[in-house]
Write a protein that holds these residues in place. Structure first.
Motif, PDB file in Angstrom:
ATOM      1  N   THR A 145       0.843  -1.195   0.000  1.00  5.65           N
ATOM      2  CA  THR A 145       0.000   0.000   0.000  1.00  5.65           C
ATOM      3  C   THR A 145       0.875   1.240   0.000  1.00  5.65           C
ATOM      4  O   THR A 145       1.807   1.354   0.800  1.00  5.65           O
ATOM      5  N   ARG A 146       0.585   2.146  -0.902  1.00 13.25           N
ATOM      6  CA  ARG A 146       1.306   3.422  -0.955  1.00 13.25           C
ATOM      7  C   ARG A 146       0.513   4.441  -0.151  1.00 13.25           C
ATOM      8  O   ARG A 146      -0.340   5.145  -0.690  1.00 13.25           O
ATOM      9  N   TRP A 147       0.763   4.532   1.139  1.00 12.22           N
ATOM     10  CA  TRP A 147       0.028   5.431   2.022  1.00 12.22           C
ATOM     11  C   TRP A 147       0.296   6.878   1.642  1.00 12.22           C
ATOM     12  O   TRP A 147       1.353   7.213   1.112  1.00 12.22           O
ATOM     13  N   LEU A 148      -0.677   7.732   1.902  1.00 11.32           N
ATOM     14  CA  LEU A 148      -0.502   9.155   1.631  1.00 11.32           C
ATOM     15  C   LEU A 148       0.495   9.742   2.600  1.00 11.32           C
ATOM     16  O   LEU A 148       0.525   9.390   3.783  1.00 11.32           O
ATOM     17  N   THR A 149       1.304  10.653   2.073  1.00 13.95           N
ATOM     18  CA  THR A 149       2.222  11.388   2.939  1.00 13.95           C
ATOM     19  C   THR A 149       1.394  12.353   3.795  1.00 13.95           C
ATOM     20  O   THR A 149       0.234  12.642   3.473  1.00 13.95           O
ATOM     21  N   PRO A 150       1.947  12.885   4.865  1.00 13.06           N
ATOM     22  CA  PRO A 150       1.191  13.870   5.656  1.00 13.06           C
ATOM     23  C   PRO A 150       0.726  15.057   4.813  1.00 13.06           C
ATOM     24  O   PRO A 150      -0.412  15.526   4.982  1.00 13.06           O
ATOM     25  N   GLU A 151       1.540  15.507   3.873  1.00 13.49           N
ATOM     26  CA  GLU A 151       1.155  16.619   3.003  1.00 13.49           C
ATOM     27  C   GLU A 151       0.001  16.227   2.083  1.00 13.49           C
ATOM     28  O   GLU A 151      -0.942  16.997   1.878  1.00 13.49           O
TER      29      GLU A 151
END
Length: 171
Positions: free
Chosen positions: A3-9
């Motif tokens: 899974t490519r989780w979203l970065t905080p930004e």
């Protein structure tokens, strides 16, 4: 697959986009219900027909323009027909197809409701953006739309709404 989780930004941007889009749709819908007695989607049908040559569009083309399923458009157009603002006619080039046509009553309703709608959109969106941000908004929105529709590459999603088959769908 990892899974490519979203970065905080990215997560902040995503949540900001969702909040803005949900609130904007609510504000526009409420204004149109108050001023014209119809939801935003109905107004969009009338506005697109008003902009089309001869104030008419093939139902499949209208569904694609609005980014909705043909069955949903069929329901909306049926409701607008009951109000006398739109009528359906057979398509002259395809016996299975139909064309939505803006009536004089639809034109009058659009002319009555357009000033309030435009003012709401301006007050909610454009009065808060610089010309550069308006250009960025167009660029970003166009890029997302192209990615979802498969503009330059494979579409992100399968089965675009206006291409889905369902019973009773307009052609």
């Amino acid at each position: 697959m990892t899974t490519r989780w979203l970065t905080p930004e990215e997560l902040r941007a995503w949540r900001a986009y969702l909040a803005a889009s949900w609130l904007l749709e609510d504000v526009i819908d409420r204004q149109l219900q108050q001023d014209a007695g119809m939801p935003h989607l109905y107004y969009s049908v009338l506005a697109n027909l008003s902009d089309a040559p001869g104030h008419q569009m093939r139902m499949t083309d209208l569904a694609e323009t609005l980014k909705i399923t043909r069955s949903r458009l069929t329901y909306v157009v049926a409701r607008l027909e009951k109000d006398g603002t739109v009528r359906r006619e057979g398509c002259p080039t395809d016996r299975r197809g139909s064309v939505a046509v803006l009536t004089d009553a639809g034109t009058a309703l659009l002319e009555h409701s357009a000033p309030g709608h435009v003012e709401t959109v301006r007050a909610a969106v454009f009065d808060h953006l610089t010309p550069e941000q308006v250009a960025q908004l167009e660029t970003i929105s166009t890029r997302i739309t192209e990615a979802l529709q498969g503009g330059e590459e494979r579409p992100v999603c399968d089965g675009l709404p206006w291409r889905r088959r369902s019973s009773g769908a307009a052609e």
